[in-house]
Design a protein around this motif. Structure first.
Motif, short mmCIF file in Angstrom:
data_model
loop_
_atom_site.label_atom_id
_atom_site.label_comp_id
_atom_site.label_asym_id
_atom_site.label_seq_id
_atom_site.Cartn_x
_atom_site.Cartn_y
_atom_site.Cartn_z
N VAL A 69 -6.72 2.43 5.55
CA VAL A 69 -6.38 1.83 4.11
C VAL A 69 -6.98 0.77 4.25
O VAL A 69 -6.49 -0.28 4.91
CB VAL A 69 -4.98 2.00 3.60
CG1 VAL A 69 -5.12 1.55 2.28
CG2 VAL A 69 -4.47 3.57 3.73
N THR A 86 -7.30 -2.74 2.42
CA THR A 86 -6.65 -3.91 1.46
C THR A 86 -7.66 -4.69 0.95
O THR A 86 -8.57 -5.23 1.82
CB THR A 86 -5.28 -4.10 1.68
OG1 THR A 86 -5.38 -5.23 2.90
CG2 THR A 86 -4.36 -3.19 2.02
N LYS A 110 1.97 1.86 -3.48
CA LYS A 110 0.75 2.26 -4.37
C LYS A 110 0.24 3.51 -4.05
O LYS A 110 0.15 4.36 -5.06
CB LYS A 110 -0.43 1.27 -4.08
CG LYS A 110 -0.42 0.05 -4.47
CD LYS A 110 -1.72 -0.85 -4.18
CE LYS A 110 -1.53 -2.20 -4.71
NZ LYS A 110 -2.93 -2.87 -4.06
N ILE A 111 0.61 4.03 -2.64
CA ILE A 111 0.16 5.54 -2.45
C ILE A 111 1.33 6.55 -3.04
O ILE A 111 1.01 7.54 -3.59
CB ILE A 111 -0.23 5.69 -1.19
CG1 ILE A 111 -1.44 4.97 -0.57
CG2 ILE A 111 -0.08 7.12 -0.70
CD1 ILE A 111 -1.43 5.12 0.93
N ILE A 145 -5.42 0.58 -6.55
CA ILE A 145 -5.86 1.38 -5.22
C ILE A 145 -6.45 2.77 -5.66
O ILE A 145 -6.42 3.33 -6.92
CB ILE A 145 -4.50 1.83 -4.53
CG1 ILE A 145 -5.04 2.18 -3.05
CG2 ILE A 145 -3.90 2.87 -5.38
CD1 ILE A 145 -3.84 2.61 -2.11
N GLU A 146 -7.64 2.94 -5.10
CA GLU A 146 -8.42 3.99 -5.57
C GLU A 146 -8.70 4.71 -4.20
O GLU A 146 -8.94 4.26 -3.03
CB GLU A 146 -9.88 3.67 -6.07
CG GLU A 146 -10.73 2.67 -5.28
CD GLU A 146 -11.88 1.91 -6.20
OE1 GLU A 146 -11.51 2.25 -7.40
OE2 GLU A 146 -12.90 1.55 -5.67
N PHE A 194 -8.45 5.28 1.32
CA PHE A 194 -7.96 4.42 0.39
C PHE A 194 -8.48 2.90 0.30
O PHE A 194 -8.55 2.53 1.41
CB PHE A 194 -6.26 4.51 -0.02
CG PHE A 194 -5.89 5.65 -0.22
CD1 PHE A 194 -5.94 6.43 -1.64
CD2 PHE A 194 -5.20 6.27 0.89
CE1 PHE A 194 -5.34 7.59 -1.81
CE2 PHE A 194 -4.63 7.66 0.60
CZ PHE A 194 -4.56 8.23 -0.90
N ALA A 195 -8.69 2.38 -0.69
CA ALA A 195 -9.19 1.02 -0.95
C ALA A 195 -8.25 0.41 -1.73
O ALA A 195 -8.04 0.81 -3.13
CB ALA A 195 -10.71 1.10 -1.24
N GLY A 196 -7.64 -0.81 -1.56
CA GLY A 196 -6.89 -1.51 -2.32
C GLY A 196 -7.66 -2.51 -3.13
O GLY A 196 -8.45 -3.16 -2.58
N VAL A 231 -3.14 0.57 8.05
CA VAL A 231 -3.75 -0.34 6.79
C VAL A 231 -4.15 -1.92 7.35
O VAL A 231 -3.50 -2.25 8.40
CB VAL A 231 -2.44 -0.74 5.99
CG1 VAL A 231 -2.65 -1.65 4.95
CG2 VAL A 231 -1.66 0.64 5.66
N SER A 287 0.86 -1.11 0.09
CA SER A 287 0.16 -0.04 -0.01
C SER A 287 0.84 1.20 0.11
O SER A 287 0.46 1.95 -0.50
CB SER A 287 -0.85 -0.06 1.47
OG SER A 287 -1.77 -1.02 1.22
N ASP A 309 -1.11 -0.06 -9.56
CA ASP A 309 -2.21 1.08 -9.65
C ASP A 309 -3.40 0.53 -9.21
O ASP A 309 -4.45 1.24 -9.41
CB ASP A 309 -2.28 1.45 -11.12
CG ASP A 309 -2.32 0.32 -12.13
OD1 ASP A 309 -2.39 -0.90 -11.55
OD2 ASP A 309 -3.03 0.58 -13.34
#
Length: 481
Positions: free
Chosen positions: A247, A249, A120-121, A283-284, A273-275, A221, A117, A281
């Protein structure tokens, strides 16, 4: 993740919509089923009680029961309550308004996806916000943890702090801050160590690192697949560390969704955030309103449009639009469309973002359709010669056999693809006759394509032949294997 809950709630609300008028007992019976559905989804009991009481109080009001569409009114009340449960109308964002380097400290238990994560961030900050980021691993306990972050840094093209064996977390944090200042880093992400369970040593270490680095954001996380345990972990951390967000995941997994629905209510901290996968990429940003829409089967058109904007190249879209206005659409154009669908996450991802997604997914399942359909169609087109792709009319019986052998499919599959292409080509010619895209817009004013051809511009009825009601190929007729 929310499939089971969405199915249950969908059944409850379908009963309400099917009735003209509602009595108070009807609403209370429905809320009882909602309560059971939320509990089965592993939502924390206090959260369920608060949610059901809030919805029931509003739903049994006279303005709802006497309205023209009481069933729809109840669904709206549930939607609003879900949005509030997930964090409210506003989308939580990272607080980067501070003198650089802005420090983001990542905390959590071992195995929650913290290191991944972090990368990703960092990639998100670099590509979407134009920030110069650096990552530093403070995990000196887990074997190869620092090397893992270094490899991930190379993959996402983000700098990582050089590893010096033997240094302790506080020493690494101090060195990371110095390096970030010297290199004019905008955001410094500190990947702290985790444990298999919450203990005092873990908390003391995080507090010491926080005292040195003074993080602007402290993100917890947690693995959403652990259900209620994820909520318990979040509660433990929030009581010890000054968290600013969560976050989640593995939101693409098959968990029951209770962690996501309980997290904000239990910790008071927003999910930021959500994995949604393993890729860098995947992650949103967590949008409460959009997630609520997916749960209630209302879809998430905004996310789908954003996904398209990220994956579709402007020059490709402009080239296709130009060919459409000329009435041209060959196999190369079809192949480009299929690949764009794959880049956007495939049929499953797109169906999950469309209104009535449960029905869409059910139809796909009944037709034995999956993302392999797109791959097979791409393989068929790839087995054609350049001339055949440009002019499919060249595909006689002998050529079809060659293409089928080359793509590992059957001649009837080639015929289905050609038929679908022909229908789409007819649609392009209709657009040309109406003066192209600009002509349509001028002819129908503000209605645009939706008014001209219902279904081409959005989820509606009909649509052009072969377009499946939404501007994409009708894949349900293709390769039902």
């Amino acid at each position: 993740m929310f499939d089971s809950l969405s199915d249950r709630l969908g059944g409850v609300f379908d009963k309400l919509r099917g009735r003209g008028a509602l009595k108070e007992q009807d609403v209370r019976d429905a809320m009882r089923e909602v309560r059971i559905a939320l509990l089965e989804a592993d939502v924390a009991l206090p959260v369920v009680r608060r949610f059901v009481d809030q919805v029931t109080e509003k739903a049994v009001g006279q303005s709802v029961l006497r309205s023209v569409t009481p069933g729809q009114q109840v669904v709206k009340i549930v939607n609003d309550a879900l949005v509030e449960m997930l964090g409210g109308d506003t989308t939580p964002e990272l607080d980067l308004n501070a003198a650089p380097p802005v420090v983001i400290m990542m905390v959590g238990l071992q195995g929650s996806g913290k290191t991944t994560s972090t990368a990703k961030i960092a990639k998100l900050l670099k590509e979407k916000h134009g920030k110069k980021a650096m990552m530093a691993s403070l995990d000196v306990n887990r074997p190869a943890a620092q090397e893992q972050l270094k490899v991930l840094g190379e993959q996402v093209d983000v700098a990582t702090l050089p590893i010096i064996p033997g240094q302790q977390p506080t020493e690494i944090a101090t060195r990371a801050l110095q390096a970030a200042k010297l290199q004019a880093i905008d955001v410094l992400l500190l990947d702290t160590a985790g444990r298999l369970h919450v203990d005092q040593q873990l908390m003391d270490e995080m507090k010491a690192v926080a005292a040195i680095s003074n993080p602007r954001e402290t993100l917890l996380v947690v693995d959403s697949l652990t259900g209620q345990d994820a909520v318990n972990v979040a509660q433990s951390f929030s009581g010890e560390v000054d968290l600013t967000g969560v976050v989640l995941t593995r939101m693409d997994g098959d968990a029951r969704g209770g962690a996501a629905l309980s997290m904000r209510a239990v910790t008071g901290k927003p999910i930021k955030f959500a994995g949604i996968g393993e890729k860098a990429d995947a992650i949103e940003v967590f949008h409460p309103g959009r997630v609520a829409g997916r749960i209630l089967g209302m879809g998430d058109i905004v996310s789908m449009v954003e996904k398209a904007a990220e994956t579709v190249k402007v020059e490709d879209a402009e080239a296709l639009a130009k060919r459409m206005e000329q009435g041209k659409f060959d196999m190369n154009d079809l192949r480009m469309q299929l690949r764009q669908m794959q880049n956007m996450g495939g049929l499953g991802m797109l169906a999950g973002m469309m209104p009535g997604m449960k029905k869409a997914k059910a139809a796909m399942a009944a037709s034995n359709m999956d993302d392999k359909v797109l791959v097979r169609m791409d393989a068929i087109i790839g087995s054609m010669t350049p001339k055949e792709r440009a002019n499919p009319a060249l595909l006689n019986a002998k050529r079809k056999i060659r293409v089928a052998n080359g793509s590992g499919t059957q001649v009837q599959d080639i015929n289905k693809l050609i038929k679908m292409h022909q229908e789409m080509s007819k649609a392009m010619k209709q657009i040309k006759k109406m003066g192209g895209l600009k002509g349509l817009a001028a002819m129908f004013g503000k209605g645009g394509l939706d008014a001209a051809m219902p279904g081409l511009g959005g989820p509606g009825a009909g649509g052009l032949p072969g377009m499946g009601g939404g501007g994409q190929p009708d894949l349900s007729k293709f390769l039902k294997k």
